[in-house]
Design an enzyme around this catalytic site. Structure first.
Site, PDB file in Angstrom:
ATOM      1  N   HIS A 101       0.851  -1.197   0.000  1.00  0.00           N
ATOM      2  CA  HIS A 101       0.000   0.000   0.000  1.00  0.00           C
ATOM      3  C   HIS A 101       0.882   1.240   0.000  1.00  0.00           C
ATOM      4  CE1 HIS A 101      -3.178   2.824   1.050  1.00  0.00           C
ATOM      5  NE2 HIS A 101      -4.055   1.868   0.809  1.00  0.00           N
ATOM      6  N   ARG A 119      -6.529  10.183  -0.440  1.00  0.00           N
ATOM      7  CA  ARG A 119      -6.104  10.655  -1.751  1.00  0.00           C
ATOM      8  C   ARG A 119      -7.294  10.877  -2.666  1.00  0.00           C
ATOM      9  NH1 ARG A 119      -3.188   6.203  -3.681  1.00  0.00           N
ATOM     10  NH2 ARG A 119      -3.525   5.048  -1.757  1.00  0.00           N
TER      11      ARG A 119
END
Length: 716
Positions: free
Chosen positions: A242, A265
């Protein structure tokens, strides 16, 4: 049921609902497992409550293809099952548990908005709580037995090798066993397995150097128990890295990190290098973001959100800030000082202490970072204002962002930023503006944004652009063929292209039929164009086929990235058939082309089609290559067939004028704005037609003048 994450809880609840007696076991003393740590959402296409403008064109097939592309494998099997069952899974969760999944966003690797989360909460915590609440209702009824703090150690089998139960260590440390008619393993992965029998070390030793966001329970116990009785394994190397895990200022070296969810994000968070540079599109697939991070040579990055992004993050931001993982700063000077102070690796400090230390950093170092930050954020803001970043800035005319002309991260050569104006009118009917083709740099950035830049040679971009532009010009010429059927009510010169959308993962009904009958390979792309016919919107479908005779049946679909990979592209352009009138237009075009020729085309395995585009030589100027592209050599037989069909194949050179069939379509001063190559036979036929018409009434005389004008225009 061994394991109490979302999979184990769902299995237990479905069994309990069906009348089964269930024992639910977990080595932790609380339910939820790794699922409770999830924050960004659950993906699904497309439950009715989450359909909207942002995902109106989404489909199960598109979801499966996005998943397969991220996994770098085919989209069938379990990927197809996951995608096709996703909407019903979300609907079941909402109906059975009452969980709120009303917020939908487009996150990394997805083509559309399909990640569902609660309006005010972390999806993992909310979902495991809701499922656990429903499961526990059966405990009082005697249908459920909860075994928490109990570690399964072995699967028990009978003489035939069938599983009949499980041996485990109970919460007090004693040994016990439990027999059951069926045993469900829902024990999760092994990304935090650092034991002597570590599956991570066995299958992905290169990842041992990374910290993990998994809980201490993610040690692959269920896999090890299954393998001990002879179970096979697949995909054990598929361990994902990740891109974002929070650094705890109080313990920077901690081997386990708090997951910084993708949603951070997704709301617009910007990743910055220690120098203050933005180096990647944050919504690319996770492996691409990780690659970009590693390419910087840094191991720590800054995730930056402005006030609007923070508000959109809601409870997520509150949760992380409460843990001391986020710091609120005012302005780039403070941000620059904080970044410099954080880069020195100081440990055992609270977030407030880190801010205090920032005031004492080296002024020159902070000034350098501040200058870079200002340039980075100004560029980002300009791109966002132009539609370059964020779902809110998607261009509604083509469902694409306005792409940057800046070189992509890791780009190995300078690409041309000049753009070519097309011949295609843009906007409403009668518009004078023309669509403008993307530059080489913009096209390359589009490939990067979609995660399709693997193996793309920047030296081939001029040819890629030429192919792209040539296909669109020929596609528009084919559209005008149909629009001339309506030249008595709308001047074809006033027809314009309103908007378009790529739908590469959705087969049109015609393409599906041709593929099923073995008459054509699967199209490698599809575009839907919406045309304005003097106030009436008409949708066209364009299917793009690989016509290479050398491509083996069943081989990989071609890609436009490599001009050598697509020597011939065939385009099937026609009205979508949304209305009876559009279906009638398709029938009229069949009659105009000739029924025999059309049937021959439809029933011949794909080697010919409505329009042909050939790849120009690599390195040629884009405009010249697009205009001069020529089909590959053909056999004598195919040349004869092609000669009979030339009336319906678009010329590769823009010309004016019109053959006689177009004139027969209507009696009008605008019936002949363009010509498609009709050959010598067509010109002889035109002369004969003119002679026959010369002795007829005034209407015929006007039609004759139309044909004469088209020939004069052609000769001039």
């Amino acid at each position: 049921v061994i394991g109490s994450g979302v999979a184990g809880l769902t299995a237990a609840l479905r069994l309990l609902d069906s009348g089964a007696t269930v024992a639910l076991m977990d080595k932790e003393r609380r339910l939820g497992g790794n699922s409770a740590k999830a924050s960004s959402g659950i993906n699904g296409c497309c439950p009715p409550h989450s359909r909207g403008d942002a995902n109106a064109a989404d489909s199960v097939e598109a979801f499966a293809n996005d998943t397969a592309r991220s996994a770098k494998r085919e989209s069938g099997g379990l990927i197809a099952l996951l995608a096709s069952s996703s909407a019903s899974a979300i609907e079941w969760l909402q109906t059975r548990t009452g969980i709120d999944l009303s917020r939908v966003a487009q996150l990394g690797g997805h083509s559309y908005s399909r990640t569902h989360r609660p309006a005010n909460g972390m999806v993992g915590a909310e979902l495991t709580f809701a499922l656990a609440r429903e499961v526990k209702r059966f405990e009082k009824k005697g249908a459920l037995r909860l075994l928490l703090g109990c570690r399964a150690t072995a699967l028990q089998t009978d003489a035939a090798g069938a599983v009949v139960g499980v041996a485990y260590t109970d919460a007090a440390g004693g040994s016990a066993s439990l027999l059951a008619t069926d045993t469900v393993l829902a024990t999760g992965g092994f990304a935090n397995d650092r034991s002597d029998t570590s599956l991570l070390e066995k299958h992905r030793p290169d990842l041992l150097r990374f910290p993990t966001t998994n809980g201490p329970w993610a040690t692959g116990d269920g896999m090890k128990m299954a393998m001990a009785i002879g179970a096979g394994t697949v995909d054990m190397d598929r361990v994902q890295v990740h891109p974002t895990g929070f650094l705890d200022p109080a313990d920077l070296a901690a081997p386990a990190k708090v997951l910084c969810g993708e949603m951070m994000r997704g709301v617009g968070g910007v990743l910055l290098s220690p120098e203050g540079r933005r180096f990647v599109d944050e919504l690319r697939p996770r492996d691409k973001v990780v690659e970009a991070e590693l390419a910087t040579g840094a191991s720590e990055f800054t995730l930056l959100l402005n006030g609007a992004m923070a508000a959109e993050a809601g409870r997520h931001l509150e949760h992380y800030a409460h843990k001391g993982l986020l710091v609120k700063l005012q302005g780039t000077p403070a941000l620059a000082r904080w970044m410099v102070a954080s880069a020195d690796g100081a440990d055992k400090q609270t977030a407030e202490q880190a801010v205090a230390r920032a005031a004492a950093v080296d002024a020159a170092a902070a000034a350098a970072v501040e200058a870079t930050l200002n340039a980075t954020l100004e560029e980002y803001a300009a791109a966002a204002a132009a539609g370059g970043d964020g779902e809110a800035d998607i261009n509604p005319d083509n469902r694409m962002p306005v792409l940057s002309q800046q070189p992509a991260a890791g780009q190995d050569a300078v690409l041309d930023t000049s753009r070519v104006v097309s011949s295609i009118p843009q906007g409403r009917a009668g518009a004078t503006e023309r669509w403008v083709y993307p530059s080489e740099q913009q096209f390359y950035n589009a490939l990067v944004r979609k995660g399709k830049d693997d193996g793309v040679d920047t030296a081939a971009m001029p040819s890629v652009i030429a192919i792209h532009n040539n296909m669109n010009e020929k596609g528009w010429a084919e559209v005008l063929e149909y629009e001339r059927l309506h030249c008595d009510t709308c001047d074809p010169a006033k027809v314009s292209l309103l908007r378009f959308q790529g739908r590469p993962f959705e087969l049109s009904p015609k393409a599906r039929l041709k593929t099923a009958l073995g008459l054509a390979p699967r199209p490698f792309d599809r575009h839907d164009w919406t045309v304005d016919r003097c106030g009436t919107e008409v949708r066209y479908i364009i299917d793009y086929y690989d016509a290479s005779a050398s491509r083996e049946a069943g081989g990989p679909l071609p890609s436009l990235h490599d001009p050598d990979g697509v020597p011939t592209i065939l385009m099937d352009v026609r009205p979508a058939g949304d209305t009876p009138g559009e279906l009638l237009d398709r029938a009229r075009m069949v009659l105009q082309k000739g029924v025999v020729a059309t049937l021959r085309e439809a029933l011949t395995p794909i080697a010919t089609s409505d329009s042909t585009v050939s790849a120009p030589a690599a390195g040629g100027a884009a405009a010249e290559a697009a205009a001069e592209a020529a089909p590959p050599p053909r056999t004598a037989a195919s040349q004869r067939r092609r000669s009979r069909r030339r009336r319906r194949i678009s010329s590769s050179r823009p010309t004016s004028g019109r053959g006689p069939r177009g004139c027969r379509g209507c009696i009008s001063r605008w019936c002949a704005p363009e010509e498609t190559s009709s050959g010598r036979r067509g010109r002889r036929r035109a002369g004969a037609t003119e002679g026959r018409e010369s002795s007829r009434n005034g209407s015929r005389q006007r039609r004759r003048r139309c044909c004469s004008a088209s020939r004069s225009s052609r000769s001039s």
